[in-house]
Scaffold this motif. Structure first.
Motif, mmCIF file in Angstrom:
data_model
loop_
_atom_site.group_PDB
_atom_site.id
_atom_site.type_symbol
_atom_site.label_atom_id
_atom_site.label_comp_id
_atom_site.label_asym_id
_atom_site.label_seq_id
_atom_site.Cartn_x
_atom_site.Cartn_y
_atom_site.Cartn_z
ATOM 1 N N TRP A 287 -37.218 32.792 -29.675
ATOM 2 C CA TRP A 287 -37.715 33.404 -30.913
ATOM 3 C C TRP A 287 -36.626 33.556 -31.975
ATOM 4 O O TRP A 287 -36.891 33.974 -33.087
ATOM 5 C CB TRP A 287 -38.384 34.736 -30.635
ATOM 6 C CG TRP A 287 -39.812 34.535 -30.282
ATOM 7 C CD1 TRP A 287 -40.851 34.384 -31.155
ATOM 8 C CD2 TRP A 287 -40.380 34.419 -28.979
ATOM 9 N NE1 TRP A 287 -42.020 34.174 -30.470
ATOM 10 C CE2 TRP A 287 -41.768 34.193 -29.132
ATOM 11 C CE3 TRP A 287 -39.857 34.455 -27.690
ATOM 12 C CZ2 TRP A 287 -42.631 34.022 -28.057
ATOM 13 C CZ3 TRP A 287 -40.719 34.294 -26.621
ATOM 14 C CH2 TRP A 287 -42.080 34.083 -26.811
ATOM 15 N N TYR B 200 -39.016 26.133 -30.863
ATOM 16 C CA TYR B 200 -40.435 25.849 -31.058
ATOM 17 C C TYR B 200 -41.154 25.411 -29.774
ATOM 18 O O TYR B 200 -42.149 25.997 -29.375
ATOM 19 C CB TYR B 200 -40.614 24.792 -32.150
ATOM 20 C CG TYR B 200 -42.066 24.468 -32.399
ATOM 21 C CD1 TYR B 200 -42.856 25.322 -33.144
ATOM 22 C CD2 TYR B 200 -42.659 23.333 -31.852
ATOM 23 C CE1 TYR B 200 -44.190 25.055 -33.359
ATOM 24 C CE2 TYR B 200 -43.998 23.053 -32.050
ATOM 25 C CZ TYR B 200 -44.768 23.915 -32.805
ATOM 26 O OH TYR B 200 -46.093 23.656 -33.002
ATOM 27 N N GLN C 275 -44.098 27.425 -27.728
ATOM 28 C CA GLN C 275 -45.441 26.868 -27.554
ATOM 29 C C GLN C 275 -45.804 26.795 -26.080
ATOM 30 O O GLN C 275 -46.945 27.024 -25.692
ATOM 31 C CB GLN C 275 -45.531 25.490 -28.208
ATOM 32 C CG GLN C 275 -45.368 25.521 -29.724
ATOM 33 C CD GLN C 275 -46.348 26.460 -30.414
ATOM 34 O OE1 GLN C 275 -47.456 26.683 -29.938
ATOM 35 N NE2 GLN C 275 -45.941 27.053 -31.526
ATOM 36 N N PHE D 115 -50.423 22.071 -31.189
ATOM 37 C CA PHE D 115 -49.381 23.105 -31.204
ATOM 38 C C PHE D 115 -48.277 22.734 -30.214
ATOM 39 O O PHE D 115 -47.097 22.861 -30.496
ATOM 40 C CB PHE D 115 -49.957 24.468 -30.825
ATOM 41 C CG PHE D 115 -50.983 24.972 -31.813
ATOM 42 C CD1 PHE D 115 -50.581 25.364 -33.084
ATOM 43 C CD2 PHE D 115 -52.318 25.042 -31.489
ATOM 44 C CE1 PHE D 115 -51.510 25.824 -34.011
ATOM 45 C CE2 PHE D 115 -53.252 25.496 -32.401
ATOM 46 C CZ PHE D 115 -52.839 25.882 -33.663
#
Lengths: 390, 538
Positions: free
Chosen positions: A227, A235, A239, A263
């Motif tokens: 994060w 990323y 996900q 995503f």
């Protein structure tokens, strides 16, 4: 059929059981792969190729011949395999080098890893990693690596293969193969002192690699706290976490993944385990992991019960190669190690890759044929002179 | 690894799912209808109307040229610019805001794919340039920026609703994706103490004073004497709230600042109301006591002039009030002494904000009590060397004549929504400052100002009016600015039992500048029209 090699019925039954423990998980995982690839890719395939079954069809084109190859590999005599292994490695090295021939090699995502023969596209590294295992098996079976001088030739071979894979570049596969080579060599009878020395050397190599290519440092940090950089390094892992979290214990049900709607990157290949986690939950994941464990257990057990050195080394090497890759992939997806792109054996999309994995599984299963296996007395002690378990 | 899997998949599942939900749904807000602003009789002063914002998602539009042509024609947009936007890689572009319903439907029916619509609220002010600084205006996304629109924004605003649409990474709606509607809550309606008719009367007077005196600015307030409820508050120059002149930010800030509550000025003679109140309350005033004015007075060896060079001679205190004689008030202030005077100023709220329900209120300034010399005290007595906001002055005057208790000025009467009344402007009666008796004596003196003194021009047939004029010199860079004055008049009616109190001020009139000439007539006119409308007291 009539030749049972002097085995009694219960021994034959045990061998058959072992064989099934190799073949069934391999095929089960491949079939699961077909289903999960459909689920993971139908949306993106529909958008990008106009065909929801795009990846599934390609995978089927690998699966069906893969089954035939598996059967052929299963039937393949081990003496011949031993003789052929040098040639197999030679061909693999040539193919690895051929990647760099313009027109033949195919580049995507900034790496040249594929050879495009028009009707088929494959990664030579897939073949090379197993060829190398077979070649090492041959070498170590002839001259166990108790002395450093017997390590020279195997390590040169390994170094060439690793260097070519690294040049593509494909750091993930390089690391996986290097790790497998080390395990195989240790198991083949490497001296404890050498094991320690090599471990230290390997640990020293990590910072060198990090300094050489600083983007690896960022990847490392991304794995610790995805994060911190949710749009960049973190990323993929975020996900993947979302997928696993959404799945929870029991999953959201087959085909119900939300993360597959673009995503999750590489949902049908490197991150297919995340889709499994989302749709089938932690329970489904544990089941998949159990299939791998059964396969690995049976492969290693096969290595133990063989009498001739090559078969032992080969069964161990092939199994270890698959085991390392499976564990690394799952470790990446669950954020247990820094992210690196490795497909999940048997499951991830990739027709030629599936063919190779099924062939490798076939070869491993082949060592359970009732020819001359002998049960070895187990007298291994930890911290003995060597970890020579075979 | 398995442990990590279980940790992520079971222990943190809930929290991760919440985060993931954010990316799975595209949310388009449905703007809550902003509450209306109404006067005390329910006349709408600010309302909302629904307009639409059109968005496009370029990925969903295959025929970009055709789409660009249709959209640019219907929405009166530049074709090339629009085409460029549609060709870009952005996931969503805003086509146009503030589109009316008919145009919106035209686009939706045109069959161009990938168009999304969201409702928006546009603020409408039916009276245009009216109560401008008090009402304030909103930003383009309808958030209050000035005035009451800003001060009571959280009541007016309501809660937005949302349309959540299941979408993929780039925002495409999923084939079988669900859509959730979350209803918003409309904002509450706000009723003011303002009376549209009184406000019109005052706006009118302000506008004419502006013209007649070529003034820099004019402001006026009408307040209920007992409650502090504000019936009207007008300020010029001003602008139409429906066409906020945003291009010139500096001018806009100047024109939208509610100067009557934010800017301090030296009140001059109107301040004598406060000095009188304190002197009467202290028992220093009686009919036989006489004060002498020779046109000036020497305090601490400084000569301070009365406005009348030839002086007023010998007068009673009441005559001094009527004549607005500076000398009388210098003597009264010095008789009171610093401590008693400052105590009184504090009680009247001279240095404190009144607490009016609007942001940006200023507070009065006085010389620190410890460093007040006699000469300062004498000046303060007639309204120099002290600065106040007009609303502070008006409230102090109200307290002086309403029977002696403080009032808090209030613009908003109540705020209510479907669930009921959320806020009411009613305040308990303030603390007593002077006695009922003192207040009564003062009222009599101030009525005399209008009957026979400097405030004659504020007189109205049929209503008794009391008041006080004021003419203050302006300062610029610490120096008296020659020829620049602020003319004021504070008047209350009916004089014997005041219901209303009004302040009228003209900033930098050209020509005549005495408060009794420039400001008082407008107060008279305002009362005349007000009582015509409200009915004369019996």
């Amino acid at each position: 059929m009539t030749d049972n090699g002097g085995f009694n019925v219960s021994e034959l039954r045990a061998l058959k059981k072992l064989r099934m423990m190799i073949i069934v998980p391999a095929i089960a995982l491949s079939v699961l792969g077909l289903i999960m690839i459909y689920s993971a890719s139908s949306y993106s395939a529909k958008i990008n190729y106009g065909d929801a079954f795009f990846y599934v069809k390609k995978q089927l084109l690998g699966f069906v011949p893969g089954l035939l190859l598996m059967y052929a590999a299963y039937k393949f005599p081990s003496e011949k395999l031993k003789k052929l292994s040098t040639w197999a490695l030679a061909v693999s090295v040539i193919l690895l080098a051929a990647v760099f021939i313009p027109g033949l090699g195919q580049t995507s995502y900034g790496a040249t890893r594929w050879i495009n023969l028009g009707f088929i596209t494959f990664q030579p590294s897939e073949i090379a990693k197993f060829s190398l295992m077979l070649f090492l098996a041959k070498m170590y079976s002839e001259k166990p690596p108790r002395s450093v001088k017997y390590l020279i030739l195997p390590f040169i071979a390994a170094a060439v293969v690793l260097a070519l894979i690294m040049a593509e570049p494909n750091m993930s596969v390089t690391l996986a193969v290097a790790f497998a080579v080390l395990l195989v060599t240790v198991a083949a009878g490497l001296d404890n002192k050498v094991v320690v020395a090599l471990t230290v050397a390997a640990l020293c190599l990590i910072p060198v690699l990090i300094i050489a290519e600083p983007y690896r440092v960022r990847r490392l940090l991304a794995f610790l706290d995805p994060w911190a950089n949710p749009k960049d390094e973190g990323y993929q892992l975020i996900q993947s976490y979302y997928a696993i979290g959404d799945g929870g214990l029991f999953g959201v049900g087959l085909f119900n993944s939300r993360q597959k709607y673009l995503f999750l990157p590489f949902a049908e290949s490197d991150f297919i385990f995340s889709v499994i986690a989302e749709e089938l939950g932690v329970i489904g994941c544990l089941f998949v992991m159990a299939l791998y464990l059964v396969f690995i257990y049976a492969g290693i057990k096969t290595a133990f019960i063989r009498k001739d050195a090559f078969s032992r080394q080969a069964a161990f090497g092939l199994t270890i190669m698959i085991a390392v890759q499976a564990l690394l992939n799952i470790a990446v997806v669950t954020g247990s190690v820094p992210p690196t792109g490795l497909p999940l054996p048997f499951v991830s999309a990739g027709g030629s890759s599936l063919m190779v994995f099924l062939s490798a599984a076939g070869l491993t299963a082949g060592f359970t044929r009732a020819e001359d296996p002998v049960k070895l007395p187990k007298s291994h002690k930890l911290f003995h002179r060597s970890y020579n378990v075979l | 690894m398995a442990i990590k899997l279980i940790y992520v998949g079971a222990v943190r599942a809930g929290d991760l799912r919440v985060k993931a939900l954010e990316q799975w749904y595209r949310d388009v807000p449905i703007r809550a209808e902003r509450g209306a602003i109404l006067d005390r009789n329910g006349v709408v002063l600010a309302a909302s109307s629904t307009v639409y914002t059109l968005y496009a998602r370029p990925v969903e539009i295959p025929l970009k040229e055709q789409a660009a042509r249709i959209l640019s024609e219907t929405l009166e947009l530049d074709y090339e610019t629009l085409k460029g936007k549609l060709d870009s890689r952005s996931s969503e572009i805003t086509l146009k805001r503030g589109v009316d319903k008919q145009k919106m439907l035209e686009i939706v029916d045109s069959g161009v794919p990938g168009i999304y619509v969201s409702e928006d609220i546009k603020r409408v002010y039916p009276y245009g340039d009216f109560l401008t600084q008090v009402l304030g205006f909103t930003s383009s996304d309808v958030v209050g920026q000035t005035g009451l629109e800003a001060y009571y924004d959280k009541f007016l605003q309501g809660t937005d609703g949302y349309v959540l649409t299941a979408a993929d990474l780039v925002g495409r709606k999923l084939p079988e994706g669900e859509t959730y509607y979350t209803e918003g809550t409309p904002g509450a309606d706000m009723y003011l103490n303002i009376d549209v008719n009184v406000q019109s009367i005052v706006e009118n007077a302000v506008e004419r004073a502006m013209l007649n005196h070529s003034a820099k600015a004019v402001g006026a307030i009408v307040m209920e004497c007992d409650t502090g409820n504000i019936l009207a508050m007008a300020q010029a120059p001003s602008f139409d709230l429906n066409e906020v002149p945003r291009d010139d930010v500096k001018t806009l800030l100047e024109m939208s600042r509610p100067k009557l509550i934010s800017d301090v000025f030296e009140p001059g003679s109107t301040f004598k109301i406060i000095t009188s109140a304190l002197a009467i309350e202290a028992g220093l005033v009686n009919d036989s006591k006489r004060y002498y004015c020779g046109g000036s007075m020497s305090v601490d060896n400084q000569k301070i002039r009365c406005w009348r060079p030839q002086g007023h001679g010998s007068q009673t205190f009441a005559e001094g009030v009527k004549n607005s004689c500076n000398c009388v008030f210098m003597q009264a202030a010095m008789e009171l002494g610093v401590d008693r005077f400052y105590e009184g100023l504090a009680a009247f709220g001279v240095t404190e904000k009144t607490g009016i329900d609007m942001s940006g209120e200023g507070a009065g300034l006085t010389i620190p009590q410890s460093s007040v010399k006699n000469v300062d005290l004498a000046r303060i007595g007639f309204g120099q060397a002290v600065a106040m906001t007009p609303i502070e002055l008006l409230c102090a005057a109200a307290a002086a004549v309403n029977g002696g208790y403080k009032v808090t000025p209030k613009l908003v009467a109540k705020i209510e929504d479907e669930s009921g009344i959320l806020l009411t402007g009613e305040e308990p009666r303030g603390e007593r400052v002077i006695s009922e008796k003192s207040s009564e004596i003062l009222r009599g003196m101030l009525e005399a100002v209008v009957l026979e003194g400097s405030g004659k021009n504020a007189a109205v047939d049929g209503v008794r009016i009391g008041g006080k004029t004021g003419t203050a010199q302006k300062y610029e860079n610490g120096q008296i600015a020659r020829g620049k004055y602020i003319s004021t008049f504070i008047g209350f009616a009916p004089a014997d039992d005041p219901e209303y109190i009004a302040l009228f001020m003209v900033d930098e009139p050209v020509g005549a500048y005495y408060g009794g000439v420039v400001a008082a007539p407008y107060v008279g006119e305002i009362y005349l029209n007000m009582f015509e409308y409200l009915g004369y007291p019996s």
